[in-house]
Design a protein around this motif. Structure first.
Motif, short mmCIF file in Angstrom:
data_model
loop_
_atom_site.label_atom_id
_atom_site.label_comp_id
_atom_site.label_asym_id
_atom_site.label_seq_id
_atom_site.Cartn_x
_atom_site.Cartn_y
_atom_site.Cartn_z
N LYS A 102 28.83 27.24 47.45
CA LYS A 102 27.85 26.74 48.43
C LYS A 102 26.98 25.65 47.81
O LYS A 102 26.73 24.61 48.43
N LEU A 103 26.52 25.89 46.58
CA LEU A 103 25.66 24.91 45.92
C LEU A 103 26.39 23.57 45.72
O LEU A 103 25.79 22.51 45.79
N ASN A 104 27.71 23.68 45.48
CA ASN A 104 28.49 22.47 45.23
C ASN A 104 29.05 21.83 46.51
O ASN A 104 29.82 20.88 46.44
N GLY A 105 28.73 22.42 47.65
CA GLY A 105 29.27 21.87 48.90
C GLY A 105 30.78 22.08 49.03
O GLY A 105 31.48 21.34 49.72
N ASN A 106 31.29 23.09 48.32
CA ASN A 106 32.72 23.40 48.34
C ASN A 106 32.94 24.48 49.41
O ASN A 106 32.37 25.57 49.34
N SER A 107 33.76 24.17 50.42
CA SER A 107 33.88 25.09 51.56
C SER A 107 34.96 26.17 51.35
O SER A 107 35.27 26.92 52.27
N HIS A 108 35.53 26.23 50.14
CA HIS A 108 36.57 27.25 49.91
C HIS A 108 35.96 28.64 49.85
O HIS A 108 34.80 28.82 49.53
N ARG A 109 36.83 29.63 50.14
CA ARG A 109 36.36 31.02 50.21
C ARG A 109 36.73 31.80 48.95
O ARG A 109 37.62 31.39 48.19
N VAL A 110 36.05 32.93 48.76
CA VAL A 110 36.29 33.78 47.59
C VAL A 110 36.66 35.18 48.07
O VAL A 110 35.98 35.74 48.94
N TYR A 111 37.74 35.72 47.51
CA TYR A 111 38.22 37.05 47.86
C TYR A 111 38.19 37.94 46.62
O TYR A 111 38.41 37.47 45.50
N CYS A 112 37.93 39.22 46.85
CA CYS A 112 37.81 40.15 45.72
C CYS A 112 38.40 41.50 46.11
O CYS A 112 38.06 42.03 47.16
N LEU A 113 39.29 42.03 45.28
CA LEU A 113 39.89 43.35 45.56
C LEU A 113 39.26 44.41 44.64
O LEU A 113 39.31 44.27 43.41
N ILE A 114 38.71 45.44 45.27
CA ILE A 114 38.00 46.50 44.56
C ILE A 114 38.69 47.83 44.86
O ILE A 114 39.08 48.09 46.00
N GLY A 115 38.80 48.71 43.86
CA GLY A 115 39.35 50.04 44.11
C GLY A 115 38.27 50.97 44.66
O GLY A 115 37.08 50.76 44.40
N ASP A 116 38.69 51.99 45.42
CA ASP A 116 37.65 52.92 45.91
C ASP A 116 37.10 53.76 44.76
O ASP A 116 35.91 54.07 44.72
N GLY A 117 37.95 54.06 43.77
CA GLY A 117 37.44 54.71 42.57
C GLY A 117 36.47 53.78 41.85
O GLY A 117 35.40 54.18 41.39
N GLU A 118 36.85 52.51 41.78
CA GLU A 118 35.99 51.51 41.14
C GLU A 118 34.63 51.41 41.81
O GLU A 118 33.62 51.11 41.15
N SER A 119 34.60 51.67 43.12
CA SER A 119 33.33 51.54 43.84
C SER A 119 32.31 52.59 43.40
O SER A 119 31.15 52.56 43.81
N GLU A 120 32.75 53.50 42.53
CA GLU A 120 31.80 54.47 41.97
C GLU A 120 30.96 53.85 40.84
O GLU A 120 30.04 54.49 40.33
N GLU A 121 31.29 52.60 40.47
CA GLU A 121 30.52 51.88 39.44
C GLU A 121 29.25 51.29 40.06
O GLU A 121 29.30 50.63 41.10
N GLY A 122 28.11 51.42 39.37
CA GLY A 122 26.84 50.92 39.89
C GLY A 122 26.80 49.41 40.08
O GLY A 122 26.16 48.91 41.02
#
Ligand SMILES: Cc1ncc(C[n+]2csc(CCOP(=O)(O)OP(=O)(O)O)c2C)c(N)n1
Length: 270
Positions: free
Chosen positions: A132-152
């Motif tokens: 956003k700061l750079n005016g770059n309109s590309h998107r960012v995707y992230c895959l998280i595990g449900d076990g991983e979601s136990e991390e703070g």
């Protein structure tokens, strides 16, 4: 691309997951097989990544926060023609680029080094803010595990993404219900994940992580959602496609032997 073509790519990806882990005699097949349809949809329909732009920042970015499922990412990169398919047989070997957990400094198409669970969403947040700061309109995707979601750290990152109104960020939570040595509910129950992400200020879409039509529609809805990040809560089957691995926590981080590999590859051909 039609669903039959996507299914063919996903089948090749799953076969290459099994072949890598079997050849290396170690690695994580369960969570790799389970998320294969999500990544096939992302890399073959949603993201603008190609062999030509793989090393550039001027494209959509992907962070594999659940970095232990590197065989999935490598199989996808090979299926896209970004790394050679033959190289998959060097997975987890000394001096290979394809280490057990992905390294962004060596492998084109790997946007973040991951493997220590919990860190990927924070990195994806940073990429989304920078775009956003750079005016770059590309998107960012992230895959998280449900076990991983136990991390703070996941929840700090979730709070920050909503604070910065990062509507160019889409996280997919791979909900297979299993962790490293038991169900997520037995370890530290993370549910209800949809209500939690909503409470953290995210737009939330619940989706079947093996249904290409549903995934396509969900990613489109995420793109059209303004003012907040989107979380896809994707229900999946760990080990999907291999009869004896499906929903079986024993295959979280175990390699099949030669006989089991033959059965697995036959299952995936069917
Ligand atoms: C910080 C950290 N703690 C522990 C581990 C060991 N570990 C690797 S995978 C895993 C379970 C992850 O479960 P989930 O996120 O649900 O992954 P999936 O079932 O999709 O493979 C654990 C605890 C790790 N990689 N990083």
């Amino acid at each position: 691309m039609n669903n039959e073509e996507l299914k063919l790519h996903a089948k090749n990806v799953r076969r290459n997951i099994v072949r890598q882990v079997s050849n290396a005699k170690c690695g994580h097949p369960g969570g790799s097989l389970g998320a294969a349809d999500i990544l096939t949809e992302l890399f073959f329909e949603v993201m603008d990544i190609t062999p030509e732009n793989a090393s550039s920042k001027d494209r959509d970015r992907f962070v594999l926060s659940k970095g232990h499922t590197s065989p999935l990412l490598y199989a996808i990169l090979a299926e896209k023609g970004i790394i050679p398919e033959e190289e998959l047989m060097t997975f987890r070997k000394i001096n290979s680029r394809l280490q057990g957990h992905p390294n962004m400094n060596y492998v084109p198409g790997v946007d973040m080094s991951t493997g220590s669970l919990g860190q990927g969403l924070a990195a994806a947040d940073g990429m989304a803010i920078a775009n956003k700061l750079n005016g770059n309109s590309h998107r960012v995707y992230c895959l998280i595990g449900d076990g991983e979601s136990e991390e703070g750290e996941i929840w700090e990152a979730a709070m920050a993404a909503a604070h910065y109104k990062s509507d160019n960020l889409c996280a997919v939570i791979d909900v297979n219900g299993l962790q490293i040595d038991g169900t997520t509910d037995e370890v530290i129950g993370p549910n209800p994940l949809d209500e939690k992400f909503k409470a953290f200020g995210w737009h939330v879409i619940c989706v079947d992580g093996h249904d290409f039509d549903a995934l396509r529609a969900a990613f489109e809805e995420a793109k059209n959602t303004k003012g907040k990040p989107t979380a896809l809560i994707a229900k999946t089957i760990k080990g999907k496609g291999v009869s004896f691995m499906e929903n079986n926590v024993a295959w979280h981080g175990t390699a099949p032997n030669a006989e089991q590999t033959a059965i697995a590859l036959k299952d995936l051909e069917a």
